[in-house]
Design an enzyme around this catalytic site. Structure first.
Site, PDB file in Angstrom:
ATOM      1  N   LYS A  77      -8.978  13.236   4.913  1.00  0.00           N
ATOM      2  CA  LYS A  77      -8.106  12.064   4.880  1.00  0.00           C
ATOM      3  C   LYS A  77      -7.071  12.210   5.972  1.00  0.00           C
ATOM      4  O   LYS A  77      -6.973  13.260   6.621  1.00  0.00           O
ATOM      5  CB  LYS A  77      -7.435  11.920   3.515  1.00  0.00           C
ATOM      6  N   ARG A  78      -6.315  11.146   6.182  1.00  0.00           N
ATOM      7  CA  ARG A  78      -5.220  11.195   7.150  1.00  0.00           C
ATOM      8  C   ARG A  78      -4.317  12.388   6.861  1.00  0.00           C
ATOM      9  O   ARG A  78      -4.007  12.679   5.709  1.00  0.00           O
ATOM     10  CB  ARG A  78      -4.430   9.883   7.058  1.00  0.00           C
TER      11      ARG A  78
ATOM     12  N   HIS B 110       0.795  -1.225   0.000  1.00  0.00           N
ATOM     13  CA  HIS B 110       0.000   0.000   0.000  1.00  0.00           C
ATOM     14  C   HIS B 110       0.828   1.277   0.000  1.00  0.00           C
ATOM     15  O   HIS B 110       0.264   2.358   0.158  1.00  0.00           O
ATOM     16  CB  HIS B 110      -0.938   0.034   1.214  1.00  0.00           C
TER      17      HIS B 110
ATOM     18  N   LYS C  63       0.185  13.946   1.386  1.00  0.00           N
ATOM     19  CA  LYS C  63      -1.185  14.200   0.937  1.00  0.00           C
ATOM     20  C   LYS C  63      -1.438  15.694   0.715  1.00  0.00           C
ATOM     21  O   LYS C  63      -2.450  16.092   0.161  1.00  0.00           O
ATOM     22  CB  LYS C  63      -2.179  13.611   1.939  1.00  0.00           C
TER      23      LYS C  63
ATOM     24  N   THR D 116      -9.006   5.791  -1.921  1.00  0.00           N
ATOM     25  CA  THR D 116     -10.383   5.328  -2.106  1.00  0.00           C
ATOM     26  C   THR D 116     -11.367   6.465  -1.853  1.00  0.00           C
ATOM     27  O   THR D 116     -12.492   6.424  -2.331  1.00  0.00           O
ATOM     28  CB  THR D 116     -10.715   4.144  -1.178  1.00  0.00           C
TER      29      THR D 116
ATOM     30  N   LYS E  84     -15.066   7.509  -3.657  1.00  0.00           N
ATOM     31  CA  LYS E  84     -16.315   7.793  -2.943  1.00  0.00           C
ATOM     32  C   LYS E  84     -16.892   9.140  -3.371  1.00  0.00           C
ATOM     33  O   LYS E  84     -18.099   9.266  -3.620  1.00  0.00           O
ATOM     34  CB  LYS E  84     -16.063   7.783  -1.435  1.00  0.00           C
TER      35      LYS E  84
END
Length: 814
Positions: free
Chosen positions: A554-555, A363, A560, A662, A666
């Site tokens: 998100k985290r 991952h 990110k 993911t 969504k």
């Protein structure tokens, strides 16, 4: 449209609401011990769950009996996280009894939505890894594939996030405080798990591990209901118990705390998800957790196989074990120990069975996220496993020497032991060598695995890496979280997409239909009103549902690039104040996510987001043109509220670093447009929805690598961007931190000198794309048409498709 029925389309028998109401009252009286007049909302929730659970149990037992009778192969999914969220609505929806239960409760003057909202989120995961595992478990059941999920029953999860004065505060998550009516303790499924001690030779001169410490792993099962209710699979989580819960001699001698030390040490294994590993004690606990659940799970799997099939040598024919990232990678060594030391197989035969049984999903491409453990720690805790890893490594290194006899660097890169500095056990290399399949989770990610972190292992095992792009369950992430949109789609194209998400493509024909666009936009606005009310109620922020809801949830991690989003927010704030005469598109910037407890920079970014929000939201110069909200304690239930309301989905990671994502799936499924880099599954989303229906910006993964190689100068990039330079000047000088003007000095300094994640390099492209988005959003029909195209073309990203590919290509089940 006529289609043949499959496992996702099993009709369920209806039950009259009056009968359901009677059963709920019986549960309330005889299982909760409450009279109807005295019942509180939590009592009604428990009674409803227990009533629904009865139906689930019948199907659960039938599923197990059928699997045993047919001798079916099972998949065992080992994951340190299962972010399953609330279960009541999921069960009701998949059983097809939502409206019957709603009507039954209504006849009792109870609102299903009110009691559903008080069900706690299971604190069994953190982010995408755990949510993916939950989606996979639901899809396995929906596709009628026998499966067990294995993990840890965390008492306090990762943490409950509170924001105090803008800072993240970590508090224990108390989701189990009042029990969990969905779970079943299995006292008969209990196994000893050892740590430490030594390895001695027994009377036959064979190795025998004598652990210095042992704990008991006891199973707790939760049913996982598939769509249509035909199959119910099992999520088996492990509790940890001390063999001797109290030392009476110490207690009676007055050492009341020391007498419980063994109990506390055992229970610490299941207390917290991802304990901070910045200390040696934290590292040891992490490794103990990973071995604890891996060992218990494998003992359970082998026990079941022997019970039903007899011969351990047939294990690969009847069991497929999937390792969800490196957390359960120690399972490879544990399998070898069990096969050799317990089941008396030879090394070569045990290795052949091990490799044929395991698959490994990677991952991450971040080297620091590819777990490794100090060899001294590993050997102290797991001495027998260390011996076996050295033996495995001997075979691996010999094979590497045959491929490249004179290439020491090649051999060193493949070794299971990293000898640079303090020696460390490489868990990713162990998982790779011990699995017959190693898969990435998006096309780009898989290709980069071959070219970067696993380039040498890919040379040694050239046919082992394959791609399985992630997916999400459309049941939870469309049907359940967005019932308004689901109803509209059913009205337009019928019900076939409920069972086969790929049939959503029929919706494409309505993308330019003005009447449908109006209804689609109305659904989105209703969802935004719901989120606006939540923001007002919980944060005191008033937002306009007609503004663009621009969302990044998100985290919190530097790759990110929440920081890129915040910097553009500051630049937009500056521009609105400088040029109030321009036709600005109103925006609501929404952030949510947790930072790891010991990740200082991520926690600083959360503080910055809150400082920026406080300043902007109080400034009358921007009014309703710009609002910023950081929503605390992000979890599945919050995502179910936020995702349907989003207009713009922020997927802006540094290209080449996001394995898949993911959240991007969504959002797009629910009609949000994506702004993103060509990273992870964004590429495949673009390919499905079309270039005109997604906003791509910034460097590609190849360009990022080239920019670094040529000597990237972030200061030059900042100085060439007036808007970025001004935003950083504002932040660095304390404009957003008047109480502590130096709060972000180090953050700004680091961006000028070591911008590894290319925030400055991509800023101008990001800012230009945002202004282009402003213009598109002002044309409602154009925006809505693009949104419909997104929803219509996201069916391919169903986790059903992903699981079918795993089952066919890796597990050998279909």
């Amino acid at each position: 449209m006529s289609v043949s029925k499959g496992p996702l389309e099993i009709a369920l028998e209806a039950e009259a609401p009056i009968d359901l109401a009677d059963r709920i009252i019986d549960a309330l009286r005889y299982r909760i011990g409450k009279d109807r007049q005295a019942a509180r909302p939590h009592d009604w929730l428990a009674a409803t769950v227990l009533t629904v659970r009865d139906r689930v149990i019948d199907k659960w037992m039938a599923s197990t009996r059928n699997a045993h009778a047919s001798g079916a192969k099972r998949v065992y999914y080992l994951s340190l996280e299962f972010l399953i969220g609330r279960l009541l609505r999921d069960a009701l929806s998949n059983l097809g009894v939502m409206e019957e239960v709603r009507a039954a409760l209504s006849s009792l003057d109870v609102d299903l939505e009110i009691i559903r909202e008080i069900e706690p989120d299971a604190a069994l995961g953190n982010g995408g890894l755990g949510r993916l595992a939950a989606c996979f478990m639901e899809s396995l059941a929906s596709l009628d594939l026998p499966a067990y999920g294995y993990g840890i029953r965390y008492v306090n999860g990762m943490f409950r996030q509170r924001i105090d004065d803008g800072w993240q505060v970590e508090l224990p998550e108390t989701w189990l405080e009042y029990g969990n009516p969905w779970e079943f303790e299995r006292r008969e499924s209990a196994y000893h798990v050892g740590f430490g001690g030594e390895v001695i030779a027994d009377e036959a001169a064979l190795a025998k591990w004598v652990p210095g410490e042992q704990v008991i792993a006891m199973a707790v099962d939760t049913p996982v209901v598939g769509y249509g209710g035909k199959r119910v699979n099992t999520l088996r989580l492990w509790n940890a118990h001390a063999i001797d819960p109290i030392r009476l001699d110490a207690f009676n001698a007055g050492d009341h705390i020391g007498a419980l030390a063994g109990k506390n040490r055992a229970e610490s294994l299941t207390r917290v998800l991802y304990p901070a590993d910045s200390s040696s004690a934290g590292q040891e606990l992490r490794l103990r957790q990973e071995y604890f659940f891996s060992s218990a799970s494998l003992q359970d799997i082998l026990r079941r196989h022997i019970q039903y099939f007899g011969d351990i040598r047939t294990l690969p024919d009847k069991a497929a074990i999937q390792l969800n990232d490196t957390h359960p990678a120690v399972s490879v060594a544990e399998m070898m120990r069990l096969l050799i030391d317990v089941h008396n197989l030879g090394f070569e035969e045990a290795w052949k069975i091990t490799v044929a049984t395991f698959g490994y999903t990677n991952h991450t491409l971040l080297p620091e996220a590819l777990e490794s453990w100090p060899l001294a720690l590993f050997e102290r805790l797991l001495p027998r496993h260390t011996q076996l890893i050295y033996a495995i490594n001997a075979n691996v290194l010999k094979a590497a020497r045959k491929v490249r006899p004179d290439d020491d660097a090649f051999v060193a890169a493949i070794s299971l032991i990293d000898e640079r500095g303090d020696r460390r056990v490489r868990m990713a290399n162990l998982a790779f060598a011990g699995s017959h399949s190693v898969n990435g989770v998006a096309a780009l990610h898989t290709q980069l695995m071959k070219e970067t972190v696993f380039a040498d292992l890919n040379t040694l095992y050239p046919n082992r890496i394959n791609n399985k792009t992630n997916g999400i369950t459309p049941r939870r992430w469309l049907q359940q979280c967005n019932p308004r949109l689901t109803s509209l789609i059913r009205e337009a194209i019928g019900d076939s997409f409920l069972a086969r998400a790929e049939n959503l493509t029929d919706l494409d024909a309505f993308a330019s239909d003005a009447a449908f666009q109006e209804k689609f936009a109305a659904v989105k606005r209703h969802n935004k009103v719901d989120l606006s009310e939540y923001l007002r109620r919980t944060l005191g922020i008033k937002t306009d549902p007609d503004a663009m809801f621009d969302v990044q949830i998100k985290r919190i991690h530097e790759y990110k690039r929440q920081l890129l989003n915040i910097l553009e927010t500051v630049a937009l704030y500056n521009q609105i104040r400088l040029h109030p005469e321009r036709d600005w598109t109103p925006r609501v910037k929404i952030f949510a996510g947790k930072a790891a407890s010991s990740y200082h920079r991520a926690k600083q970014i959360i503080k910055l987001a809150n400082d920026v929000a406080r300043r902007i939201n109080a400034d009358p110069a921007v009014g309703s043109l710009l609002k910023v909200a950081f929503i605390p304690n992000y979890n599945v239930s919050l995502a179910e509220l936020i995702v349907p309301a989003a207009d713009l989905s922020e997927q802006i990671s540094t290209a080449g670093l996001e394995a898949s994502g993911t959240g991007n799936m969504k959002f797009a499924l629910n009609g949000a447009l994506t702004i993103g880099t060509l990273d992870g599954a964004n590429i495949e989303i673009r390919d499905r929805v079309g270039d005109d229906n997604i906003f791509i910006f910034g460097m590609t993964a190849d360009q990022v690598a080239a920019r670094r190689a040529e000597g990237y100068d972030p200061a030059a990039a900042i100085n060439a961007s007036p808007e970025l330079a001004q935003a950083l000047a504002n932040i660095g000088s304390g404009v957003f931190a008047p109480d502590d003007p130096a709060r972000y000095t180090d953050l700004v300094h680091d961006l000028f000198h070591s911008d590894w994640f290319m925030v400055a390099a991509d800023f101008d492209a990001y800012e230009r794309t945002q202004r282009r988005i402003d213009k598109v959003f002002q044309h409602s029909a154009i925006w809505t048409e693009k949104a419909v195209h997104n929803t219509a073309n996201m069916g391919w990203f169903s986790s059903d498709r992903t699981i079918q590919q795993y089952a066919a290509d890796i597990w050998g089940m279909i």
